[in-house]
Structures are given as C-alpha cells and as structure tokens.
Design a protein around this motif. Structure first.
Motif, PDB file in Angstrom:
ATOM      1  N   CYS A  19       0.833  -1.214   0.000  1.00 40.21           N
ATOM      2  CA  CYS A  19       0.000   0.000   0.000  1.00 40.21           C
ATOM      3  C   CYS A  19       0.860   1.254   0.000  1.00 40.21           C
ATOM      4  O   CYS A  19       0.505   2.254  -0.629  1.00 40.21           O
ATOM      5  N   MET A  20       1.994   1.215   0.692  1.00 41.40           N
ATOM      6  CA  MET A  20       2.901   2.374   0.701  1.00 41.40           C
ATOM      7  C   MET A  20       3.469   2.626  -0.690  1.00 41.40           C
ATOM      8  O   MET A  20       3.571   3.772  -1.131  1.00 41.40           O
ATOM      9  N   PHE A  21       3.844   1.549  -1.386  1.00 44.26           N
ATOM     10  CA  PHE A  21       4.314   1.705  -2.765  1.00 44.26           C
ATOM     11  C   PHE A  21       3.193   2.256  -3.657  1.00 44.26           C
ATOM     12  O   PHE A  21       3.430   3.101  -4.518  1.00 44.26           O
ATOM     13  N   ALA A  22       1.965   1.788  -3.426  1.00 40.64           N
ATOM     14  CA  ALA A  22       0.821   2.264  -4.221  1.00 40.64           C
ATOM     15  C   ALA A  22       0.605   3.764  -4.011  1.00 40.64           C
ATOM     16  O   ALA A  22       0.310   4.498  -4.960  1.00 40.64           O
ATOM     17  N   VAL A  23       0.778   4.235  -2.775  1.00 37.58           N
ATOM     18  CA  VAL A  23       0.634   5.667  -2.473  1.00 37.58           C
ATOM     19  C   VAL A  23       1.675   6.477  -3.254  1.00 37.58           C
ATOM     20  O   VAL A  23       1.422   7.617  -3.657  1.00 37.58           O
ATOM     21  N   LEU A  24       2.826   5.866  -3.499  1.00 38.57           N
ATOM     22  CA  LEU A  24       3.892   6.530  -4.274  1.00 38.57           C
ATOM     23  C   LEU A  24       3.623   6.474  -5.783  1.00 38.57           C
ATOM     24  O   LEU A  24       4.432   6.947  -6.575  1.00 38.57           O
ATOM     25  N   GLY A  25       2.494   5.886  -6.176  1.00 43.62           N
ATOM     26  CA  GLY A  25       2.117   5.844  -7.588  1.00 43.62           C
ATOM     27  C   GLY A  25       2.569   4.599  -8.337  1.00 43.62           C
ATOM     28  O   GLY A  25       2.480   4.546  -9.569  1.00 43.62           O
ATOM     29  N   VAL A  26       3.030   3.606  -7.591  1.00 36.35           N
ATOM     30  CA  VAL A  26       3.491   2.369  -8.222  1.00 36.35           C
ATOM     31  C   VAL A  26       2.303   1.412  -8.400  1.00 36.35           C
ATOM     32  O   VAL A  26       1.574   1.153  -7.443  1.00 36.35           O
ATOM     33  N   PRO A  27       2.093   0.883  -9.616  1.00 31.72           N
ATOM     34  CA  PRO A  27       1.012  -0.099  -9.796  1.00 31.72           C
ATOM     35  C   PRO A  27       1.319  -1.377  -9.003  1.00 31.72           C
ATOM     36  O   PRO A  27       2.438  -1.888  -9.050  1.00 31.72           O
ATOM     37  N   VAL A  28       0.320  -1.857  -8.248  1.00 29.94           N
ATOM     38  CA  VAL A  28       0.500  -3.045  -7.414  1.00 29.94           C
ATOM     39  C   VAL A  28      -0.511  -4.117  -7.816  1.00 29.94           C
ATOM     40  O   VAL A  28      -1.715  -3.863  -7.880  1.00 29.94           O
ATOM     41  N   TYR A  29       0.011  -5.300  -8.089  1.00 34.40           N
ATOM     42  CA  TYR A  29      -0.809  -6.466  -8.446  1.00 34.40           C
ATOM     43  C   TYR A  29      -0.908  -7.351  -7.210  1.00 34.40           C
ATOM     44  O   TYR A  29       0.096  -7.876  -6.736  1.00 34.40           O
ATOM     45  N   ASP A  30      -2.115  -7.501  -6.679  1.00 32.40           N
ATOM     46  CA  ASP A  30      -2.342  -8.340  -5.497  1.00 32.40           C
ATOM     47  C   ASP A  30      -2.680  -9.745  -5.977  1.00 32.40           C
ATOM     48  O   ASP A  30      -3.793 -10.012  -6.434  1.00 32.40           O
ATOM     49  N   ALA A  31      -1.713 -10.657  -5.880  1.00 35.33           N
ATOM     50  CA  ALA A  31      -1.881 -11.997  -6.451  1.00 35.33           C
ATOM     51  C   ALA A  31      -3.034 -12.757  -5.806  1.00 35.33           C
ATOM     52  O   ALA A  31      -3.741 -13.503  -6.490  1.00 35.33           O
ATOM     53  N   ASP A  32      -3.266 -12.573  -4.494  1.00 37.55           N
ATOM     54  CA  ASP A  32      -4.332 -13.310  -3.823  1.00 37.55           C
ATOM     55  C   ASP A  32      -5.708 -12.906  -4.344  1.00 37.55           C
ATOM     56  O   ASP A  32      -6.534 -13.758  -4.671  1.00 37.55           O
ATOM     57  N   SER A  33      -5.957 -11.593  -4.420  1.00 39.54           N
ATOM     58  CA  SER A  33      -7.269 -11.152  -4.895  1.00 39.54           C
ATOM     59  C   SER A  33      -7.439 -11.437  -6.390  1.00 39.54           C
ATOM     60  O   SER A  33      -8.522 -11.793  -6.842  1.00 39.54           O
ATOM     61  N   ARG A  34      -6.350 -11.310  -7.152  1.00 42.34           N
ATOM     62  CA  ARG A  34      -6.442 -11.611  -8.588  1.00 42.34           C
ATOM     63  C   ARG A  34      -6.663 -13.102  -8.823  1.00 42.34           C
ATOM     64  O   ARG A  34      -7.368 -13.482  -9.762  1.00 42.34           O
TER      65      ARG A  34
ATOM     66  N   ILE B  71       4.757  -3.753  -9.074  1.00 43.12           N
ATOM     67  CA  ILE B  71       4.926  -4.666  -7.949  1.00 43.12           C
ATOM     68  C   ILE B  71       3.888  -5.774  -8.019  1.00 43.12           C
ATOM     69  O   ILE B  71       2.717  -5.530  -8.328  1.00 43.12           O
ATOM     70  N   LYS B  72       4.340  -6.977  -7.725  1.00 38.34           N
ATOM     71  CA  LYS B  72       3.435  -8.108  -7.534  1.00 38.34           C
ATOM     72  C   LYS B  72       3.563  -8.553  -6.085  1.00 38.34           C
ATOM     73  O   LYS B  72       4.642  -8.949  -5.640  1.00 38.34           O
ATOM     74  N   GLU B  73       2.464  -8.452  -5.353  1.00 38.89           N
ATOM     75  CA  GLU B  73       2.444  -8.913  -3.968  1.00 38.89           C
ATOM     76  C   GLU B  73       1.889 -10.330  -3.936  1.00 38.89           C
ATOM     77  O   GLU B  73       0.788 -10.585  -4.420  1.00 38.89           O
ATOM     78  N   ALA B  74       2.657 -11.263  -3.375  1.00 36.18           N
ATOM     79  CA  ALA B  74       2.225 -12.660  -3.317  1.00 36.18           C
ATOM     80  C   ALA B  74       2.825 -13.346  -2.096  1.00 36.18           C
ATOM     81  O   ALA B  74       4.041 -13.308  -1.894  1.00 36.18           O
ATOM     82  N   ALA B  75       1.974 -13.975  -1.303  1.00 38.92           N
ATOM     83  CA  ALA B  75       2.450 -14.702  -0.121  1.00 38.92           C
ATOM     84  C   ALA B  75       3.307 -15.896  -0.529  1.00 38.92           C
ATOM     85  O   ALA B  75       4.291 -16.219   0.123  1.00 38.92           O
ATOM     86  N   LEU B  76       2.926 -16.546  -1.617  1.00 40.63           N
ATOM     87  CA  LEU B  76       3.605 -17.781  -2.042  1.00 40.63           C
ATOM     88  C   LEU B  76       4.505 -17.548  -3.254  1.00 40.63           C
ATOM     89  O   LEU B  76       4.537 -18.358  -4.174  1.00 40.63           O
ATOM     90  N   MET B  77       5.229 -16.457  -3.253  1.00 40.75           N
ATOM     91  CA  MET B  77       6.054 -16.104  -4.416  1.00 40.75           C
ATOM     92  C   MET B  77       7.119 -17.163  -4.715  1.00 40.75           C
ATOM     93  O   MET B  77       7.316 -17.548  -5.860  1.00 40.75           O
TER      94      MET B  77
END
Length: 198
Positions: free
Chosen positions: A19-34, A109-115
């Motif tokens: 979320c902090m990266f997203a606030v800086l304008g970086v696109p974030v891909y949430d792997a769990d929700s996707r 950014i790709k956020e993933a628990a099981l990267m």
C-alpha cells in the motif's frame, strides 16, 4: 520496466508495504485477490477446477465455493499442490497481461504470499521479503483475525516457507518489527527501483 515481487509470511505486513508503494504511484498487483478473480472469470481454469475437485467447487449461481475448496485442501498437501498447480499458471499469465498495461511505469509490484513456493519469483527482476518476528506476527493476527486461534495461525505458518529462507532468497528485506520505521525503507527502495529503469 522492472517487475518487483513483494512477499512475506502471514502477518508480516506485506500488504501494508505494498500500500505504501501504491501511495507513491506504483502499480501493485495483489496476487491473492487476482487469483480469486481469475478462478471466477477464466473459463479454462473453471473447467480444470471442476474436473479436479468436483461439481461442488462452484455454486449453482456460478460462484466459487471457497469454503468447500478450502476444506478439500486444508490438511491435504497433495490436493493443495494440485490446486496451486492449476491456479498459479493462469495467475502468471494474468500478471503478464496486467504488467503490459503499465509498461510506461519505471516498475510494477506483484504482492504474493507464495512467491517462492509458486515459482512466480521467476517472473520478477527482484524480490523484496517483508520480515517480522513470529511473536509479533501472532499478536497481530490474533487481533486481526478473531475467528482464528493461535494453533490455526501456527498451522498456516508451518505450511509456508520459513521467513529465514525467504530472506535468504530475496534481494531486499524490509523489517516490520516495530523497531525500524517502514517508510524510510520503502522510500529507499522506491528511489533505487525508479533510478534503475530511468
């Protein structure tokens, strides 16, 4: 465009970092929700799930029966591996399509628990592991997830790659341990990633 992975075990705070990266304008891909979205909308994957787990995988209305699916895989490593082997390749393709739509950005950014477990780190240029000590993670999760017991949380943690191994494999570590401030760590990486592709 750089592809940066963010990972960490349950309760480490990887979503806060993303979320902090997203606030800086970086696109974030949430792997769990996707992954949930792909399981609902990808017709090929829907059929694969039906073939593997039976007609109860989806309700009559066509909704994914997450409770049924979770029950099928929770204490069954083989079934969990089967589910992941079906879902992860489709999520990987979805991420590539999504990334292409942000090609003008210095990095995504790709956020993933099981990267590491899913091998999706191979799609990344670099990986950031978010670390928090176990006792702090348990405290956060018991507060956040009132329906879970300490034993439930420890069982989830036991099935994930150890934090030490994630830190060893990652190129960067953000410490979310209530002693080091997160924002300066995020800003330093943001500057580094932005310059790397300037």
């Amino acid at each position: 465009m750089l592809k940066i992975g963010i990972t960490g075990g349950i309760g480490t705070g990887k979503t806060i970092v993303s979320c902090m990266f997203a606030v800086l304008g970086v696109p974030v891909y949430d792997a769990d929700s996707r992954a949930k979205w792909v399981m609902h909308h990808n017709l090929e994957l829907r059929q694969e799930l039906l073939d593997a787990f039976g007609s109860e995988t989806f309700s009559e209305a066509g909704e994914l029966n997450r409770t049924y699916l979770a029950g099928m895989v929770f204490n069954n490593p083989q079934r969990l591996e089967q589910l992941n082997s079906l879902v992860h390749p489709h999520v990987g393709k979805d991420f590539e399509t999504w990334s292409a739509s942000h090609a003008a950005k210095p990095y995504v950014i790709k956020e993933a628990a099981l990267m590491f477990e899913s091998e999706s780190w191979r799609q990344m240029d670099e990986v950031v592991a978010v670390y928090a000590p176990l006792e702090l993670r348990l405290k956060r999760l018991l507060k956040r997830d009132a329906h879970r017991t300490e034993a439930d949380i420890k069982a989830i943690i036991a099935r994930q790659l150890s934090e030490e191994e994630k830190m060893r494999r990652a190129q960067h570590v953000i410490y979310n341990n209530d002693r080091q401030l997160i924002i300066p760590q995020v800003l330093a990486l943001h500057e580094q990633f932005s310059k790397a592709n300037a």
